[in-house]
Write an enzyme that holds these catalytic residues in place. Structure first.
Site, PDB file in Angstrom:
ATOM      1  N   ARG A   1     -24.635 -41.792  21.413  1.00 11.25           N
ATOM      2  CA  ARG A   1     -25.002 -41.181  20.143  1.00 11.25           C
ATOM      3  C   ARG A   1     -25.873 -39.971  20.409  1.00 11.25           C
ATOM      4  NH1 ARG A   1     -28.232 -43.462  14.791  1.00 11.25           N
ATOM      5  NH2 ARG A   1     -30.047 -43.176  16.122  1.00 11.25           N
TER       6      ARG A   1
ATOM      7  N   GLU B   1     -30.464 -43.250   8.686  1.00  7.73           N
ATOM      8  CA  GLU B   1     -31.187 -44.248   7.901  1.00  7.73           C
ATOM      9  C   GLU B   1     -31.381 -43.777   6.461  1.00  7.73           C
ATOM     10  OE1 GLU B   1     -33.615 -46.841  11.216  1.00  7.73           O
ATOM     11  OE2 GLU B   1     -34.700 -45.195  10.266  1.00  7.73           O
TER      12      GLU B   1
ATOM     13  N   GLU C   1     -28.677 -48.700  15.755  1.00  7.86           N
ATOM     14  CA  GLU C   1     -29.939 -48.582  16.495  1.00  7.86           C
ATOM     15  C   GLU C   1     -30.470 -49.979  16.780  1.00  7.86           C
ATOM     16  OE1 GLU C   1     -32.962 -46.183  14.723  1.00  7.86           O
ATOM     17  OE2 GLU C   1     -31.594 -44.543  14.236  1.00  7.86           O
TER      18      GLU C   1
END
Length: 414
Positions: free
Chosen positions: A113, A203, A313
């Site tokens: 990522r 997020e 994550e």
């Protein structure tokens, strides 16, 4: 992960208002057509027609008989160039000096990522650095997960500032998001490092591009229309940039073990017809509940929305020591719900990763896609902002000297 500054233990993790209570946040969900929309996979509306690539992107949620091997095993290594510039060198479990991306690839990783900011402080991951990281990832045999923050610096549930110089009215900002995303994805493809998974914001539990796309403004309203308009613009741009090669779109929130919060968010996302392929979650045991709660939530999401899940994550402490002596966000006073099973030791960290693998491989239909460790290479040497500390240096998969820890075995295929 939110910007790792000293205030992060509170980290606005209650942006939905129910992180600790488990109660459904912000009232009742708008979910009248949820089951129909989930079955259809969603279609881009609100003025953004679905591209051919979008129509071709299909969910794996009903695929039967898939291998129990995780299809996605990787890490976010966005700080890597800065750490190397600071003199950090990495060694694998055998003690051989290698680059971090080659160490995780050698352990079995499939994806890397890459975070990208619009105009960050000098040296941090702008587009040019992100493209360079992608070239390195490809040479190591890794596919790309692209994580644009749609901000000049850290974006998370506590803040999502519009980049300086971008429009601040909804119509112009919507078009800017589409064209920026299209051009960004197109540049990755043009250099031979196409994006495999596109993460639409970082997020995004409380919205993006504040104040325009702030989901819960201070007046107590909910701005789903503005928020989802911006999401659809970015998703449309990503598909336009990918062209016929296509990509998968992930929506990423920070509610790993929080079932009611996850339902609230994705019930509304589905009701507002946002097209996406993967449910992405952050899972940090110190903030997001127990492993049992994580398992319950992931399995519920697959069943409820007909989408596969990815832990976008994850990290866990291997020590409570502080590598740079300037403070860490996870200390001996932190709440780790499974600390008796997984102490803050190299072996405990490895055990936690193995337990997460077991949860993911046990999700029916192969719909637990896998995990992405967050900045496992972030050993002491680079601060979260210029001149600051490295407050996550005990959450890495390398010790303070850069030598790999046993948890990197979690990248293996079987």
């Amino acid at each position: 992960m939110p910007s790792p500054h000293p205030s992060q233990p509170t980290r606005a993790r209650d942006a939905l208002g129910s992180a600790e209570t488990g109660e459904s946040p912000r009232g009742q969900s708008r979910i009248g057509r949820r089951s129909v929309l989930a079955a259809a996979g969603g279609i881009a509306l609100a003025g953004f027609a679905a591209s051919p690539a979008s129509a071709a992107a299909t969910t794996t949620a009903t695929t039967a008989g898939r291998s129990r091997a995780l299809s996605i095993r990787g890490a976010d290594l966005s700080f890597l160039p800065q750490l190397e510039e600071a003199g950090v060198r990495y060694r694998d479990l055998a003690g051989r000096v290698r680059t971090a991306e080659r160490i995780i690839a050698g352990a079995g990783a499939t994806h890397q990522r890459i975070r990208v900011w619009v105009d960050p402080p000098e040296g941090y991951t702008d587009k040019a650095r992100a493209l360079a990281l992608a070239r390195r990832a490809k040479r190591a045999g890794l596919k790309i997960v692209l994580d644009p923050h749609f901000s000049d610096f850290w974006a998370d549930p506590g803040k999502q500032p519009i980049p300086a110089g971008w429009p601040t009215d909804l119509p112009a900002l919507t078009e800017k998001v589409r064209t920026y995303t299209r051009d960004l994805v197109r540049e990755f493809a043009a250099q031979g490092t196409p994006v495999d998974i596109f993460q639409m914001g970082n997020e995004i539990t409380a919205g993006i591009l504040w104040p325009v796309g702030k989901l819960y403004p201070d007046d107590g309203t909910q701005r789903w229309s503005e928020f989802t308009t911006l999401l659809k613009a970015g998703i449309t741009g990503a598909h336009q940039g990918a062209g016929r090669a296509g990509l998968k779109v992930m929506l990423h929130i920070d509610r790993g073990g929080k079932l009611d919060d996850t339902r609230w968010f994705f019930d509304n996302i589905t009701e507002w017809d946002v097209p996406f392929d993967i449910i992405g979650q952050s899972y940090y045991a110190m903030w997001h509940g127990s492993l049992a709660q994580l398992k319950e939530n992931l399995e519920d999401s697959v069943s409820r929305y007909g989408k596969p899940v990815l832990l976008a994550e994850i990290s866990y402490p291997w020590t409570f020591e502080d590598g740079d002596g300037r403070g860490n966000i996870v200390t001996a006073d932190s709440e780790l719900p499974d600390i008796d099973r997984f102490p803050a030791t190299p072996a405990g960290q490895a055990g936690l990763f193995e337990a997460v693998r077991d949860i993911l491989t046990g999700i029916p239909g192969g719909n637990g896609l896998g995990f992405l460790a967050w900045e496992p290479e972030w050993v002491p040497g680079v601060g979260w902002e210029p001149g600051a500390e490295a407050p996550n240096d005990n959450l890495t998969q390398f010790d303070f000297t850069g030598r790999a820890l046993p948890s990197i075995k979690a990248y293996r295929r079987p």
